[in-house]
Motif scaffolding. Sequence first.
Motif, PDB file in Angstrom:
ATOM      1  N   GLY A   1       0.786  -1.222   0.000  1.00  0.00           N
ATOM      2  CA  GLY A   1       0.000   0.000   0.000  1.00  0.00           C
ATOM      3  C   GLY A   1       0.816   1.269   0.000  1.00  0.00           C
ATOM      4  O   GLY A   1       0.370   2.291   0.512  1.00  0.00           O
ATOM      5  N   ASP A   2       1.999   1.211  -0.580  1.00  0.00           N
ATOM      6  CA  ASP A   2       2.829   2.407  -0.712  1.00  0.00           C
ATOM      7  C   ASP A   2       3.099   3.094   0.622  1.00  0.00           C
ATOM      8  O   ASP A   2       2.934   4.303   0.760  1.00  0.00           O
ATOM      9  CB  ASP A   2       2.186   3.403  -1.679  1.00  0.00           C
ATOM     10  N   ILE A   3       3.487   2.317   1.607  1.00  0.00           N
ATOM     11  CA  ILE A   3       3.807   2.887   2.913  1.00  0.00           C
ATOM     12  C   ILE A   3       5.167   3.564   2.813  1.00  0.00           C
ATOM     13  O   ILE A   3       6.133   2.970   2.345  1.00  0.00           O
ATOM     14  CB  ILE A   3       3.839   1.791   3.989  1.00  0.00           C
ATOM     15  N   GLU A   4       5.238   4.817   3.257  1.00  0.00           N
ATOM     16  CA  GLU A   4       6.460   5.594   3.147  1.00  0.00           C
ATOM     17  C   GLU A   4       6.852   6.170   4.497  1.00  0.00           C
ATOM     18  O   GLU A   4       6.001   6.570   5.292  1.00  0.00           O
ATOM     19  CB  GLU A   4       6.265   6.726   2.136  1.00  0.00           C
ATOM     20  N   TYR A   5       8.143   6.196   4.733  1.00  0.00           N
ATOM     21  CA  TYR A   5       8.701   6.768   5.950  1.00  0.00           C
ATOM     22  C   TYR A   5       9.718   7.833   5.558  1.00  0.00           C
ATOM     23  O   TYR A   5      10.462   7.663   4.598  1.00  0.00           O
ATOM     24  CB  TYR A   5       9.409   5.698   6.784  1.00  0.00           C
ATOM     25  N   ASN A   6       9.762   8.924   6.298  1.00  0.00           N
ATOM     26  CA  ASN A   6      10.744   9.973   6.064  1.00  0.00           C
ATOM     27  C   ASN A   6      11.259  10.516   7.389  1.00  0.00           C
ATOM     28  O   ASN A   6      10.487  10.714   8.322  1.00  0.00           O
ATOM     29  CB  ASN A   6      10.116  11.130   5.276  1.00  0.00           C
ATOM     30  N   ALA A   7      12.558  10.764   7.441  1.00  0.00           N
ATOM     31  CA  ALA A   7      13.117  11.392   8.638  1.00  0.00           C
ATOM     32  C   ALA A   7      12.613  12.831   8.741  1.00  0.00           C
ATOM     33  O   ALA A   7      12.408  13.497   7.719  1.00  0.00           O
ATOM     34  CB  ALA A   7      14.640  11.372   8.564  1.00  0.00           C
ATOM     35  N   ASP A   8      12.413  13.303   9.940  1.00  0.00           N
ATOM     36  CA  ASP A   8      11.919  14.670  10.142  1.00  0.00           C
ATOM     37  C   ASP A   8      12.841  15.696   9.494  1.00  0.00           C
ATOM     38  O   ASP A   8      12.375  16.725   8.979  1.00  0.00           O
ATOM     39  CB  ASP A   8      11.796  14.966  11.633  1.00  0.00           C
ATOM     40  N   SER A   9      14.126  15.417   9.478  1.00  0.00           N
ATOM     41  CA  SER A   9      15.100  16.380   8.976  1.00  0.00           C
ATOM     42  C   SER A   9      15.003  16.586   7.467  1.00  0.00           C
ATOM     43  O   SER A   9      15.504  17.585   6.949  1.00  0.00           O
ATOM     44  CB  SER A   9      16.522  15.934   9.343  1.00  0.00           C
ATOM     45  N   VAL A  10      14.364  15.643   6.751  1.00  0.00           N
ATOM     46  CA  VAL A  10      14.284  15.764   5.296  1.00  0.00           C
ATOM     47  C   VAL A  10      12.847  15.897   4.813  1.00  0.00           C
ATOM     48  O   VAL A  10      12.612  16.031   3.603  1.00  0.00           O
ATOM     49  CB  VAL A  10      14.954  14.563   4.598  1.00  0.00           C
ATOM     50  N   LEU A  11      11.898  15.873   5.720  1.00  0.00           N
ATOM     51  CA  LEU A  11      10.485  15.941   5.349  1.00  0.00           C
ATOM     52  C   LEU A  11      10.204  17.209   4.549  1.00  0.00           C
ATOM     53  O   LEU A  11      10.581  18.309   4.957  1.00  0.00           O
ATOM     54  CB  LEU A  11       9.632  15.898   6.617  1.00  0.00           C
ATOM     55  N   GLY A  12       9.566  17.023   3.409  1.00  0.00           N
ATOM     56  CA  GLY A  12       9.244  18.162   2.550  1.00  0.00           C
ATOM     57  C   GLY A  12      10.366  18.555   1.602  1.00  0.00           C
ATOM     58  O   GLY A  12      10.162  19.373   0.703  1.00  0.00           O
TER      59      GLY A  12
END
Length: 124
Positions: free
Chosen positions: A56-67
């Motif tokens: 289901g296209d689960i994605e994780y991103n570190a807060d430091s690179v979000l956006g």
Amino acid sequence: QVQLVESGGGLVQAGGSLRLSCAASGRTFGSYAMAWFRQAPGKEREFVAAKNWRSGDIEYNADSVLGRFSISRDNAKNTVFLQMNNLKSEDTAVYYCASDLFRCGPHIEYYQYWGPGTQVTVST
């Protein structure tokens, strides 16, 4: 068995962009979760982004690179990408691609396969 090779690193000015590529070998590339980690000099390897397209296209991103960073893939080319925008000096590191058939998330121990890394240097 999966083999990974990163490319696309280099020197860029702060505020600029780079796109890293990770070429993967293996018949079941489409079934693997893919992730990016980075390691700056004198620091531990840290999580950047990961995605599991199979679940289901689960994605994780570190807060430091979000956006600023995003992960994507081209199954036809067995390649995963890390688009990095608005780069900062603190993004300077060796960037590693990783994959695993069963797990996806922000933890190094989740991933069985690793590439040798590509250097990204952001100048101010």
